[in-house]
Design an enzyme around this catalytic site. Sequence first.
Site, mmCIF file in Angstrom:
data_model
loop_
_atom_site.group_PDB
_atom_site.id
_atom_site.type_symbol
_atom_site.label_atom_id
_atom_site.label_comp_id
_atom_site.label_asym_id
_atom_site.label_seq_id
_atom_site.Cartn_x
_atom_site.Cartn_y
_atom_site.Cartn_z
ATOM 1 N N CYS A 199 0.819 -1.228 0.000
ATOM 2 C CA CYS A 199 0.000 0.000 0.000
ATOM 3 C C CYS A 199 0.847 1.270 0.000
ATOM 4 O O CYS A 199 0.365 2.325 -0.404
ATOM 5 C CB CYS A 199 -0.899 0.042 1.226
HETATM 6 O O1 KQY Z 1 -4.188 0.994 0.923
HETATM 7 C C1 KQY Z 1 -4.336 1.090 2.107
HETATM 8 N N1 KQY Z 1 -4.401 0.014 2.823
HETATM 9 C C2 KQY Z 1 -4.448 2.423 2.717
HETATM 10 C C3 KQY Z 1 -5.285 2.534 3.909
HETATM 11 C C4 KQY Z 1 -5.385 3.951 4.358
HETATM 12 C C5 KQY Z 1 -5.683 4.090 5.748
HETATM 13 C C6 KQY Z 1 -5.783 5.499 6.206
HETATM 14 N N2 KQY Z 1 -5.623 5.546 7.613
#
Ligand code: KQY
Length: 365
Positions: free
Chosen positions: A356
């Site tokens: 991510c």
């Molecule tokens: O891609 C992802 N797992 C991002 C999550 C964002 C979380 C924001 N607190």
Amino acid sequence: MKILHTIPREDGFFMPAEFEPHYGCLMIWPERADSWQYGAVAARRAFCEVAKAIAESEKVIMLVSFEQYDTAREMLPEYIRVVEMSTDDSWARDCGPTFVKNKAGEIRGIDWGFNAWGGLYDGLYFPWDKDNKVARKVCDLLEKDTYDARDFILEGGAIHSDGEGTVMVTESCLLSKGRNPELTKEEIEQKLKAYLNVEKVLWLPCGIYNDETNEHIDNICAFTAPGEVVLAWTDDTKDPQYEMSKRCFDYLMQETDAKGRKILVHKLPLPSPVYMTEEECEGLIHWDGEPTRTDGERLAASYVNFYIANKSIVMPFFGDEKDEEAKKILEQLFPMRKVVPVSARDILIGGGNIHCITQQIPLWK
Ligand code: KQY
């Protein structure tokens, strides 16, 4: 850089797989005090470990705010490029461009609409306008033309491509009310096919339990080769994740990909459930009067959230007994790459993991 109003499929551009050669990787320095506990100090160390591991075999570009530029420059080795850019948080996978490539080896970016995983419906922060401009700015920085797809809400973590005509998504995310509620499933599929230039979309029903992205594909399932995937798995039938993984497994077993191949599914064990501690919660500031995390909250920990670099697999470790078993499986699946673990609890607390916070930039000619 040109802003393009045509469609990649019409121009002969398609999304390559992550395991194809990269020019490099985009990351964003962590800073938000409601995402990263205790002033993001530990998160920055973890991001540095990820960046250094990736930089062993490809270029890394770290985007950073004016305020954090000196800290980032000091903590990162000189071979990592540090570039000032305004962002709202640190999820390069989701707000960065999705790159597409043509047969001549040229690349272009796609600038999707970004609304912090659900906008005013169930988004995770407000505002998100700086993040929504990241894809375009990165294409400018790399001197790559970019497709204007801002009328369609999509994050990079919501799609995985095999580079041979198939992409995977989850229904829970792509059909969630906070993304593109005015479009039917069929219309969403047509959009993906046109922009990613694929013939087949595999719709897994769901993702990882309590994943606040509405269950992104990149936490539950990833291509390891054309026709082959790893799926996050637990044998614990009492865990709500069991039914979720089982539904995905059953779906994949009865599907074929764009080339008509049956899909070979490798189960990748999940770590034991990971929960927020009281101390970790106290290290986060509240957002809009509300805590972003609560004591005892289950985090969406999964080994599937690894990054495929040119010569390595950078995978999360959780200090769990399953760490080594998951590493061995990835070593077998990627025999030409070195599997590099990074302790990732401090990334997980932010709501995602190594995949991510990274976005691959394909190699271009
Ligand atoms: O891609 C992802 N797992 C991002 C999550 C964002 C979380 C924001 N607190």
